[in-house]
Design an enzyme around this catalytic site. Structure first.
Site, mmCIF file in Angstrom:
data_model
loop_
_atom_site.group_PDB
_atom_site.id
_atom_site.type_symbol
_atom_site.label_atom_id
_atom_site.label_comp_id
_atom_site.label_asym_id
_atom_site.label_seq_id
_atom_site.Cartn_x
_atom_site.Cartn_y
_atom_site.Cartn_z
ATOM 1 N N ARG A 1 0.884 -0.897 -0.109
ATOM 2 C CA ARG A 1 0.124 -0.394 0.160
ATOM 3 C C ARG A 1 1.176 1.741 -0.023
ATOM 4 O O ARG A 1 0.568 2.113 0.331
ATOM 5 C CB ARG A 1 -1.094 0.003 0.724
ATOM 6 C CG ARG A 1 -2.027 -1.288 0.960
ATOM 7 C CD ARG A 1 -3.390 -0.227 1.796
ATOM 8 N NE ARG A 1 -4.759 -1.885 1.732
ATOM 9 C CZ ARG A 1 -4.695 -2.670 2.786
ATOM 10 N NH1 ARG A 1 -3.405 -3.035 3.706
ATOM 11 N NH2 ARG A 1 -5.032 -3.376 2.888
ATOM 12 N N LYS B 1 3.423 11.228 -11.068
ATOM 13 C CA LYS B 1 2.588 10.288 -12.440
ATOM 14 C C LYS B 1 3.385 9.247 -12.578
ATOM 15 O O LYS B 1 4.282 9.325 -12.628
ATOM 16 C CB LYS B 1 2.381 11.088 -13.787
ATOM 17 C CG LYS B 1 1.084 11.583 -13.953
ATOM 18 C CD LYS B 1 1.250 12.554 -15.269
ATOM 19 C CE LYS B 1 -0.452 13.379 -15.341
ATOM 20 N NZ LYS B 1 -0.353 14.071 -17.125
ATOM 21 N N GLU C 1 9.499 17.679 -25.047
ATOM 22 C CA GLU C 1 8.754 18.042 -23.690
ATOM 23 C C GLU C 1 9.315 19.452 -23.231
ATOM 24 O O GLU C 1 8.359 20.611 -22.997
ATOM 25 C CB GLU C 1 9.566 17.364 -22.806
ATOM 26 C CG GLU C 1 8.092 15.792 -22.612
ATOM 27 C CD GLU C 1 6.889 15.798 -22.915
ATOM 28 O OE1 GLU C 1 6.227 16.857 -22.370
ATOM 29 O OE2 GLU C 1 6.172 14.945 -23.633
ATOM 30 N N LYS D 1 6.855 22.882 -14.563
ATOM 31 C CA LYS D 1 6.228 21.752 -14.235
ATOM 32 C C LYS D 1 6.445 21.792 -12.557
ATOM 33 O O LYS D 1 4.698 21.629 -12.381
ATOM 34 C CB LYS D 1 6.936 20.168 -14.121
ATOM 35 C CG LYS D 1 6.180 18.965 -14.559
ATOM 36 C CD LYS D 1 5.763 18.576 -15.498
ATOM 37 C CE LYS D 1 5.148 17.123 -15.102
ATOM 38 N NZ LYS D 1 5.596 16.023 -15.291
ATOM 39 N N GLU E 1 -4.419 17.144 -11.535
ATOM 40 C CA GLU E 1 -4.767 17.198 -13.118
ATOM 41 C C GLU E 1 -6.307 17.377 -13.178
ATOM 42 O O GLU E 1 -6.875 16.751 -13.843
ATOM 43 C CB GLU E 1 -4.547 15.742 -14.281
ATOM 44 C CG GLU E 1 -4.455 16.659 -15.565
ATOM 45 C CD GLU E 1 -3.443 15.223 -16.669
ATOM 46 O OE1 GLU E 1 -2.092 15.532 -16.190
ATOM 47 O OE2 GLU E 1 -4.484 14.789 -17.123
ATOM 48 N N ARG F 1 -3.502 21.190 -15.103
ATOM 49 C CA ARG F 1 -2.069 20.661 -14.694
ATOM 50 C C ARG F 1 -2.501 19.624 -16.497
ATOM 51 O O ARG F 1 -1.501 19.400 -16.959
ATOM 52 C CB ARG F 1 -2.449 19.166 -13.824
ATOM 53 C CG ARG F 1 -0.898 18.642 -14.177
ATOM 54 C CD ARG F 1 -0.594 17.107 -13.235
ATOM 55 N NE ARG F 1 0.333 16.787 -13.841
ATOM 56 C CZ ARG F 1 0.832 15.672 -12.748
ATOM 57 N NH1 ARG F 1 0.544 16.269 -11.439
ATOM 58 N NH2 ARG F 1 2.196 15.260 -13.032
ATOM 59 N N ASN G 1 -0.908 18.185 -20.770
ATOM 60 C CA ASN G 1 -0.355 18.062 -22.273
ATOM 61 C C ASN G 1 -1.285 18.281 -23.999
ATOM 62 O O ASN G 1 -1.391 17.675 -24.151
ATOM 63 C CB ASN G 1 -1.997 17.239 -22.030
ATOM 64 C CG ASN G 1 -1.908 15.793 -20.474
ATOM 65 O OD1 ASN G 1 -1.462 15.322 -20.563
ATOM 66 N ND2 ASN G 1 -3.576 16.391 -19.558
ATOM 67 N N HIS H 1 -0.212 16.269 -26.439
ATOM 68 C CA HIS H 1 -0.640 14.529 -26.316
ATOM 69 C C HIS H 1 -1.477 14.221 -26.792
ATOM 70 O O HIS H 1 -1.672 13.081 -26.384
ATOM 71 C CB HIS H 1 -0.439 14.407 -24.691
ATOM 72 C CG HIS H 1 1.384 14.922 -24.191
ATOM 73 N ND1 HIS H 1 1.803 15.805 -24.648
ATOM 74 C CD2 HIS H 1 1.745 14.099 -23.507
ATOM 75 C CE1 HIS H 1 2.886 15.929 -23.791
ATOM 76 N NE2 HIS H 1 2.975 14.660 -23.180
ATOM 77 N N HIS I 1 -0.562 10.978 -28.198
ATOM 78 C CA HIS I 1 -0.627 9.425 -27.352
ATOM 79 C C HIS I 1 -1.315 8.632 -28.231
ATOM 80 O O HIS I 1 -1.028 7.586 -28.182
ATOM 81 C CB HIS I 1 -0.759 9.621 -26.637
ATOM 82 C CG HIS I 1 -0.224 10.276 -24.964
ATOM 83 N ND1 HIS I 1 -0.699 9.959 -24.492
ATOM 84 C CD2 HIS I 1 0.355 9.849 -25.039
ATOM 85 C CE1 HIS I 1 -0.182 10.778 -23.262
ATOM 86 N NE2 HIS I 1 1.398 10.737 -23.783
ATOM 87 N N HIS J 1 8.151 8.660 -27.727
ATOM 88 C CA HIS J 1 7.232 9.144 -27.321
ATOM 89 C C HIS J 1 7.391 10.807 -28.044
ATOM 90 O O HIS J 1 6.351 11.413 -28.413
ATOM 91 C CB HIS J 1 7.071 8.749 -26.102
ATOM 92 C CG HIS J 1 6.386 10.604 -25.294
ATOM 93 N ND1 HIS J 1 4.582 9.811 -24.785
ATOM 94 C CD2 HIS J 1 7.133 11.562 -24.694
ATOM 95 C CE1 HIS J 1 4.285 11.017 -23.963
ATOM 96 N NE2 HIS J 1 5.873 12.354 -24.078
#
Length: 362
Positions: free
Chosen positions: A121, A143, A185, A227, A237, A241, A245, A248, A252, A264
């Protein structure tokens, strides 16, 4: 060399930007993990390049160190690989006071972080990114996740590290394709939040391409600062945030449809061109702005077109994106150079028009 802090809602932590691994032990000590059992998770490529150096930097605590190596490549960003990390945690008797070090690029950081978030956990983990992409983006912000059933990062968690330790010297050995993947990026950060930063990148593109250490340190620090600023305001997000993207949504989709054979960063660059064309209609940028961005992307050898993938396939794949809500696509566009917003107001017709700008027809 540089120290930044990420002030996320769930955790505050530092980003260290250094010239080698020699300061890592002191950072571990400062985090209270010097006596903890630590599992280094890395891939088969990074193992050959940096594992020995990292272990040398931690030789005084080597009795507490164990290693798990998984096969390199996005195609191995799977739950099966996560299972292997869990098995190493168990066989090496990691408990809730233990920690995982992610040594590698974004694939490694995402998976090691997800394993840390879910083993017992949640145990502590440390990001030691070795690629430009991971140093400026994926290692910061918490993330974590894996690809699943053709979807990129479709399973994951928000889980912040204890700290990020970026060794700038690692960038010098990166293959060129991986280096420019990270530049996608970097350029994105300037476009969405800091026009002056974008101008710096444009004006210093030669020294960046030559990988001069001072310039690399500057852009790593600059991108991490951007960032960190976004994550501090919106950790999970829910709003702001989403601007990270930019490029993206289409990027993606292209990456998934290529079977992850297109890197990527190149996919994001294609996605940014698509988003810039949407920004021309829905935002407040000029055609001259788009041409300037495309010129910068071209300088770093990013493609402006993709072949072998139909615009309808890209459009359909977009609905598997995590940002899609109630079967409605969300796009990040530029309201102006250096300022981005999210919108659901983009029409299907305009999406197809923007996609056709990046499709190479035979």
């Amino acid at each position: 060399m540089a120290l930044l802090n990420v002030n996320a809602k769930t955790k505050e932590y530092p980003i260290y930007i250094e010239k080698d691994f020699s300061g890592l032990k002191a950072c571990i000590e400062k985090s209270g993990l010097l006596k903890a059992k630590i599992l280094i998770v890395t891939d088969s490529n990074v193992e050959k390049l940096y594992l020995a150096d990292l272990k040398e930097a931690l030789k005084d605590i080597e009795e507490n160190i164990c290693v798990h190596v998984f096969p390199a490549g996005e195609e191995n960003k799977t739950l099966d690989t996560i299972k292997g990390i869990y098995e190493s945690c168990i066989s090496n008797k990691l408990d809730r006071s233990s920690a995982i070090i992610a040594l590698g690029g974004g694939v490694c950081g995402d998976m090691a972080g997800f394993a840390a978030a879910t083993y017992m956990r949640g145990i502590k983990f440390i990001q030691v990114p070795t690629t430009l992409l991971s140093q400026v983006d994926s290692s910061v912000g918490g993330k974590t996740g894996v690809d699943f059933s053709g979807g990129k990062n479709i399973i994951g968690a928000f889980y912040q590290p204890e700290f990020v330790y970026a060794n700038v010297s690692a960038i010098e050995t990166l293959p060129y394709d991986e280096f420019i993947s990270g530049m996608g990026e970097v350029i994105k950060h300037g476009l969405i939040m800091d026009k002056a930063y974008f101008d710096y990148i444009f004006k210093n593109k030669e020294s960046i391409k030559e990988r001069k250490k001072d310039t690399l340190s500057y852009i790593i620090e600059g991108s991490c600062e951007i960032k960190a600023r976004v994550v501090a305001q919106d950790e999970t997000e829910q709003g702001l945030r989403e601007i990270l993207n930019f490029g993206h949504t289409a990027g993606h989709a292209i990456e998934s449809l290529s079977g992850f054979t297109i890197p990527h960063g190149k996919c994001v660059a294609l996605g940014m061109i698509c988003a810039l064309n949407l920004s021309l209609k829905y935002g407040n940028i000029r055609k001259e702005d788009i041409e300037e961005v495309k010129a910068l992307l071209s300088y770093f050898d990013f493609p402006s077109k993709v072949s072998g993938i139909a615009s309808k396939s890209i459009y359909d794949q977009m609905f598997y994106d995590k940002k899609a809500r109630n079967n409605v696509l969300t796009f990040v566009i530029l309201s102006e150079m250096g300022k981005a917003v999210s919108t659901k107001a983009v029409t299907k017709e305009d999406i197809f028009t923007a996609l056709e700008e990046i499709i190479e027809f035979s």
